[in-house]
Design an enzyme around this catalytic site. Structure first.
Site, mmCIF file in Angstrom:
data_model
loop_
_atom_site.group_PDB
_atom_site.id
_atom_site.type_symbol
_atom_site.label_atom_id
_atom_site.label_comp_id
_atom_site.label_asym_id
_atom_site.label_seq_id
_atom_site.Cartn_x
_atom_site.Cartn_y
_atom_site.Cartn_z
ATOM 1 N N ARG A 279 21.524 8.779 58.222
ATOM 2 C CA ARG A 279 22.373 7.635 57.860
ATOM 3 C C ARG A 279 21.921 7.016 56.535
ATOM 4 O O ARG A 279 22.740 6.609 55.712
ATOM 5 C CB ARG A 279 22.329 6.589 58.978
ATOM 6 C CG ARG A 279 23.240 5.385 58.727
ATOM 7 C CD ARG A 279 23.158 4.376 59.858
ATOM 8 N NE ARG A 279 24.061 3.249 59.615
ATOM 9 C CZ ARG A 279 23.740 1.978 59.780
ATOM 10 N NH1 ARG A 279 22.530 1.645 60.211
ATOM 11 N NH2 ARG A 279 24.617 1.022 59.539
ATOM 12 N N HIS B 48 24.394 6.494 53.368
ATOM 13 C CA HIS B 48 24.665 5.175 52.796
ATOM 14 C C HIS B 48 24.223 5.095 51.342
ATOM 15 O O HIS B 48 24.832 4.369 50.547
ATOM 16 C CB HIS B 48 23.968 4.097 53.623
ATOM 17 C CG HIS B 48 24.723 3.714 54.864
ATOM 18 N ND1 HIS B 48 25.044 2.422 55.185
ATOM 19 C CD2 HIS B 48 25.242 4.483 55.851
ATOM 20 C CE1 HIS B 48 25.722 2.394 56.323
ATOM 21 N NE2 HIS B 48 25.850 3.634 56.751
ATOM 22 N N ASN C 46 25.052 -2.414 55.604
ATOM 23 C CA ASN C 46 23.791 -1.671 55.734
ATOM 24 C C ASN C 46 22.904 -2.242 56.834
ATOM 25 O O ASN C 46 21.723 -1.886 56.929
ATOM 26 C CB ASN C 46 23.038 -1.670 54.402
ATOM 27 C CG ASN C 46 23.593 -0.643 53.426
ATOM 28 O OD1 ASN C 46 24.054 0.420 53.840
ATOM 29 N ND2 ASN C 46 23.577 -0.954 52.142
ATOM 30 N N HIS D 13 27.234 11.868 63.908
ATOM 31 C CA HIS D 13 27.076 10.922 65.015
ATOM 32 C C HIS D 13 26.668 11.624 66.295
ATOM 33 O O HIS D 13 26.413 10.956 67.309
ATOM 34 C CB HIS D 13 28.372 10.140 65.231
ATOM 35 C CG HIS D 13 28.626 9.115 64.176
ATOM 36 N ND1 HIS D 13 29.814 8.408 64.075
ATOM 37 C CD2 HIS D 13 27.842 8.657 63.162
ATOM 38 C CE1 HIS D 13 29.750 7.580 63.046
ATOM 39 N NE2 HIS D 13 28.568 7.713 62.476
#
Length: 323
Positions: free
Chosen positions: A60, A64, A89, A186
């Site tokens: 992740r 990001h 975030n 995910h």
């Protein structure tokens, strides 16, 4: 004459495109810091042994980073107005893993390896450690010198309908196939009750739940996230296979067992539904192998977004602050 000029312009554009794609390459540090990749891998392994949940966090973190200012390590910068402080975030983890790897690399190869490349390697290693595929990571990224929370507004949100998800991914050169494939990460993630509990109790402002949730799964989610309960409680995004990188996430979306609204909506759009269908199936059958093949390609494409190379940016001495 005009046709000649036009042809020259076409050739120039194609040349620039090839150059941009070729700026990153596997083995970039083969001479300048040959042990770099191994140092990152062993660091990630060490932290994973202590806390396996760090794997999805590293994945992740890289995602990001790439969606804001490109893949340049800008998400690692500390400060009151830095990128990592943005609402989108919230909950980012894994900074200590990158810092640990960087300190070891600085001791071995002073001022050579970028924080952005460490992130890209760590994301790949996180996938491998959870049973997913490996791939050769193109490197040569430089670290950015800008990190502002105000620029993180384009990050995908769990509230986004597919149309908005598509727009955000498209703005970064990623298509529907990339979108669905990357969201497949995910399979090893988890989230807080606060990010989806609105689907369980008052989705339509009349006390109803989101009708796209499978009824038996709804009961499970309500048990884990009771009304007015602890909004910070963690729930796996891939029910039944939370610690293993596989295709069960897509099967869950197909069956109405997606936890985040943005994930479940992938089944409501005809284009993204067809992509989900390509992956949904047995955990390690034909569909699993397809995901193993497609995910690395999507990751390489994503990790090349707006990269800084050559003399652009810098090579940070410490990942959390500019030089």
């Amino acid at each position: 004459m005009e046709e000649g000029k036009l042809w020259c312009c076409v050739v120039m554009v194609l040349t620039l495109m090839r150059s941009a794609c070729g700026q990153l390459k596997a083995g970039f540090y083969s001479s300048s810091c040959p042990n770099a990749e191994g140092i990152v891998r062993s660091t990630v392994q060490s932290h994973f042994n202590q806390d396996p949940t760090i794997a999805p966090s590293l994945l992740r973190l890289h995602f990001h980073d790439c969606f804001v200012q490109g893949c340049d390590g800008s998400v690692l910068i500390s400060g009151s107005s830095a990128e990592k402080t943005a609402l989108s975030n919230t909950g980012l983890r894994g900074f200590e893993v990158i810092d640990d790897a960087k300190s070891q690399l600085e001791a071995s190869c002073l001022g050579v390896v970028s924080c952005a490349d460490i992130l890209a390697w760590a994301a790949r290693d996180a996938v491998v450690l959870t049973g997913g595929p490996s791939w050769s990571v193109p490197t040569g990224r430089r670290d950015g010198t800008v990190s502002l929370s105000s620029q993180a507004s384009n990050l995908p949100s769990p509230l986004d309908p597919v149309s908005v998800q598509r727009q955000k991914f498209s703005a970064k050169g990623l298509d529907d196939h990339d979108l669905v494939t990357l969201v497949g990460a995910h399979t090893i993630g988890q989230t807080d009750c606060r990010f989806f509990s609105y689907r369980l109790y008052n989705f339509t402002a009349t006390g109803n739940s989101d009708p796209t949730i499978n009824q038996s799964f709804l009961g499970q989610l309500q048990a884990m996230c009771p009304k007015n309960g602890d909004g910070l409680r963690k729930v796996a995004l891939d029910s039944g296979s939370a610690a293993k990188f596989d295709v069960s996430f897509f099967k869950n979306v197909r069956d109405g067992n997606g936890v985040l609204e943005s994930d479940q909506r992938l089944w409501e759009d005809s284009a993204t539904r067809s992509e989900v269908q390509k992956y949904a199936g047995t955990v390690r059958g034909l569909f699993g192998l397809r995901f193993d093949f497609e995910f690395p390609k999507a990751m390489i494409k994503m990790s090349s977004i707006e990269v800084k190379t050559g003399s652009q940016g810098e090579i940070r001495k410490v990942c959390s602050k500019f030089n």
